[in-house]
Design a protein around this motif. Structure first.
Motif, PDB file in Angstrom:
ATOM      1  N   GLN A  84       0.884  -1.166   0.000  1.00 18.17           N
ATOM      2  CA  GLN A  84       0.000   0.000   0.000  1.00 18.17           C
ATOM      3  C   GLN A  84       0.917   1.210   0.000  1.00 18.17           C
ATOM      4  N   SER A  85       1.065   1.825  -1.160  1.00 10.59           N
ATOM      5  CA  SER A  85       2.004   2.932  -1.281  1.00 10.59           C
ATOM      6  C   SER A  85       1.449   3.982  -2.243  1.00 10.59           C
ATOM      7  N   GLN A  86       1.541   5.231  -1.831  1.00 13.03           N
ATOM      8  CA  GLN A  86       1.144   6.322  -2.714  1.00 13.03           C
ATOM      9  C   GLN A  86       2.116   6.402  -3.884  1.00 13.03           C
ATOM     10  N   VAL A  87       1.596   6.711  -5.058  1.00 12.93           N
ATOM     11  CA  VAL A  87       2.436   6.884  -6.235  1.00 12.93           C
ATOM     12  C   VAL A  87       2.002   8.130  -6.996  1.00 12.93           C
ATOM     13  N   MET A  88       2.896   8.619  -7.809  1.00 10.44           N
ATOM     14  CA  MET A  88       2.602   9.717  -8.726  1.00 10.44           C
ATOM     15  C   MET A  88       2.891   9.211 -10.132  1.00 10.44           C
ATOM     16  N   LEU A  89       2.004   9.509 -11.050  1.00 11.51           N
ATOM     17  CA  LEU A  89       2.212   9.169 -12.450  1.00 11.51           C
ATOM     18  C   LEU A  89       2.401  10.460 -13.219  1.00 11.51           C
ATOM     19  N   LYS A  90       3.333  10.463 -14.151  1.00 11.72           N
ATOM     20  CA  LYS A  90       3.506  11.612 -15.020  1.00 11.72           C
ATOM     21  C   LYS A  90       3.892  11.120 -16.404  1.00 11.72           C
ATOM     22  N   PHE A 106       0.718  15.945 -17.322  1.00 13.75           N
ATOM     23  CA  PHE A 106      -0.002  14.772 -16.824  1.00 13.75           C
ATOM     24  C   PHE A 106       0.532  14.316 -15.475  1.00 13.75           C
ATOM     25  N   ILE A 107      -0.015  14.872 -14.434  1.00 18.09           N
ATOM     26  CA  ILE A 107       0.305  14.424 -13.082  1.00 18.09           C
ATOM     27  C   ILE A 107      -0.951  13.789 -12.514  1.00 18.09           C
ATOM     28  N   ARG A 108      -0.817  12.584 -12.028  1.00 13.82           N
ATOM     29  CA  ARG A 108      -1.953  11.839 -11.473  1.00 13.82           C
ATOM     30  C   ARG A 108      -1.462  11.095 -10.238  1.00 13.82           C
ATOM     31  N   GLU A 109      -2.239  11.137  -9.168  1.00 14.26           N
ATOM     32  CA  GLU A 109      -1.902  10.397  -7.957  1.00 14.26           C
ATOM     33  C   GLU A 109      -2.629   9.065  -7.965  1.00 14.26           C
ATOM     34  N   GLY A 110      -2.005   8.063  -7.355  1.00 15.61           N
ATOM     35  CA  GLY A 110      -2.613   6.746  -7.282  1.00 15.61           C
ATOM     36  C   GLY A 110      -2.125   5.979  -6.072  1.00 15.61           C
ATOM     37  N   GLN A 111      -2.551   4.739  -5.997  1.00 15.13           N
ATOM     38  CA  GLN A 111      -2.193   3.852  -4.895  1.00 15.13           C
ATOM     39  C   GLN A 111      -1.646   2.561  -5.484  1.00 15.13           C
ATOM     40  N   GLN A 121       0.630  -3.082  -9.872  1.00 17.44           N
ATOM     41  CA  GLN A 121      -0.787  -2.799 -10.065  1.00 17.44           C
ATOM     42  C   GLN A 121      -1.088  -1.507  -9.327  1.00 17.44           C
ATOM     43  N   ILE A 122      -1.739  -0.569 -10.000  1.00 12.20           N
ATOM     44  CA  ILE A 122      -1.997   0.757  -9.460  1.00 12.20           C
ATOM     45  C   ILE A 122      -3.492   1.052  -9.563  1.00 12.20           C
ATOM     46  N   SER A 123      -4.063   1.621  -8.513  1.00 14.35           N
ATOM     47  CA  SER A 123      -5.449   2.085  -8.602  1.00 14.35           C
ATOM     48  C   SER A 123      -5.423   3.609  -8.676  1.00 14.35           C
ATOM     49  N   LEU A 124      -6.251   4.148  -9.572  1.00 16.13           N
ATOM     50  CA  LEU A 124      -6.318   5.585  -9.811  1.00 16.13           C
ATOM     51  C   LEU A 124      -7.746   6.063  -9.620  1.00 16.13           C
ATOM     52  N   THR A 125      -7.912   7.202  -8.949  1.00 13.28           N
ATOM     53  CA  THR A 125      -9.229   7.812  -8.853  1.00 13.28           C
ATOM     54  C   THR A 125      -9.423   8.674 -10.086  1.00 13.28           C
ATOM     55  N   GLN A 126     -10.539   8.481 -10.753  1.00  9.60           N
ATOM     56  CA  GLN A 126     -10.843   9.239 -11.965  1.00  9.60           C
ATOM     57  C   GLN A 126      -9.681   9.182 -12.962  1.00  9.60           C
ATOM     58  N   ALA A 159     -13.850   1.338 -13.760  1.00  3.77           N
ATOM     59  CA  ALA A 159     -15.091   1.218 -12.996  1.00  3.77           C
ATOM     60  C   ALA A 159     -16.098   2.230 -13.532  1.00  3.77           C
ATOM     61  N   ALA A 160     -17.355   2.022 -13.215  1.00  7.97           N
ATOM     62  CA  ALA A 160     -18.416   2.906 -13.690  1.00  7.97           C
ATOM     63  C   ALA A 160     -18.230   4.341 -13.190  1.00  7.97           C
ATOM     64  N   ASN A 161     -17.607   4.517 -12.011  1.00  5.39           N
ATOM     65  CA  ASN A 161     -17.417   5.861 -11.447  1.00  5.39           C
ATOM     66  C   ASN A 161     -16.201   6.588 -12.025  1.00  5.39           C
ATOM     67  N   GLY A 162     -15.491   5.980 -12.974  1.00  4.01           N
ATOM     68  CA  GLY A 162     -14.329   6.613 -13.598  1.00  4.01           C
ATOM     69  C   GLY A 162     -12.994   6.182 -13.016  1.00  4.01           C
ATOM     70  N   ASP A 163     -13.008   5.477 -11.890  1.00  5.91           N
ATOM     71  CA  ASP A 163     -11.762   4.972 -11.313  1.00  5.91           C
ATOM     72  C   ASP A 163     -11.171   3.902 -12.224  1.00  5.91           C
ATOM     73  N   GLN A 164      -9.866   3.700 -12.123  1.00  2.00           N
ATOM     74  CA  GLN A 164      -9.188   2.693 -12.931  1.00  2.00           C
ATOM     75  C   GLN A 164      -8.244   1.878 -12.061  1.00  2.00           C
ATOM     76  N   ILE A 165      -8.077   0.624 -12.429  1.00  2.00           N
ATOM     77  CA  ILE A 165      -7.007  -0.203 -11.901  1.00  2.00           C
ATOM     78  C   ILE A 165      -6.169  -0.558 -13.113  1.00  2.00           C
ATOM     79  N   ILE A 166      -4.853  -0.288 -13.030  1.00  2.00           N
ATOM     80  CA  ILE A 166      -3.987  -0.535 -14.177  1.00  2.00           C
ATOM     81  C   ILE A 166      -2.841  -1.454 -13.783  1.00  2.00           C
ATOM     82  N   GLY A 167      -2.363  -2.193 -14.749  1.00  2.00           N
ATOM     83  CA  GLY A 167      -1.166  -2.991 -14.589  1.00  2.00           C
ATOM     84  C   GLY A 167      -0.083  -2.395 -15.447  1.00  2.00           C
TER      85      GLY A 167
END
Length: 175
Positions: A84-90, A106-111, A121-126, A159-167
């Motif tokens: 369980q670790s915070q990540v930043m995507l750019k 393109f800066i996006r925060e994820g888990q 594997q990263i989960s992203l909100t929106q 997901a239907a709410n716009g969240d994503q899980i990515i590999g």
């Protein structure tokens, strides 16, 4: 039993587990486009269930055949560790343009959910990440130092709410 659903929910998985308990020889192969985060944890921890993302495409037939023959269905070269670790995507230095448009950083925060030598594997909100996007993944290692990893998105579940899980597959690491 092979089942195909659009979205796998925790409630649906619990129903399959309960149904499977009534018949000890019953197991499920579930093919889904999306899965709720809570459902994912239950599904991956239960050997009665084999969960396959629809994004596996042509590999689905091979995975199902191997499972039905009693063969291992693992395809990973390296074992993944739950984290369980915070990540930043750019935007990656390997990408000609950002996933959100030309000239955008393109800066996006994820888990980060799990991690291996070859990917995560990263989960992203929106989320706004697409299959095959090149991204730079930044996280803190166990020593607290920031590490930047050039990566490519290998699979995306939305997901239907716009969240994503990515590999992502790691391509190059810099500390």
């Amino acid at each position: 039993m092979i089942i195909r659903v659009e979205t796998m929910t925790q409630r649906l998985i619990q129903a399959f587990i309960s149904w499977g308990k009534t018949n000890m020889k019953l197991s499920f192969i579930i093919i889904a486009q999306t899965i709720e985060k809570a459902a994912q944890q239950v599904a991956f921890a239960n050997n009665q269930l084999l969960f396959i993302f629809e994004s596996e495409g042509l590999r689905i037939t091979d995975i199902v055949t191997r499972r039905l023959m009693g063969l291992p269905v693992k395809s990973r070269k390296q074992e993944r560790m739950a984290v369980q670790s915070q990540v930043m995507l750019k935007k990656s230095v390997l990408a000609e343009e950002s996933p959100t448009g030309r000239g955008v950083q393109f800066i996006r925060e994820g888990q980060m959910q799990d991690f291996s030598k070859g990917g995560a594997q990263i989960s992203l909100t929106q989320g706004t990440v697409r299959l095959k996007d090149f991204i730079s993944l930044m996280y803190r290692n166990r020593h607290g130092q920031w590490v930047s990893v050039e990566s490519q998105v290998r699979w995306v579940v939305s997901a239907a709410n716009g969240d994503q899980i990515i590999g992502v597959q790691f391509l190059a690491v810099s500390a």
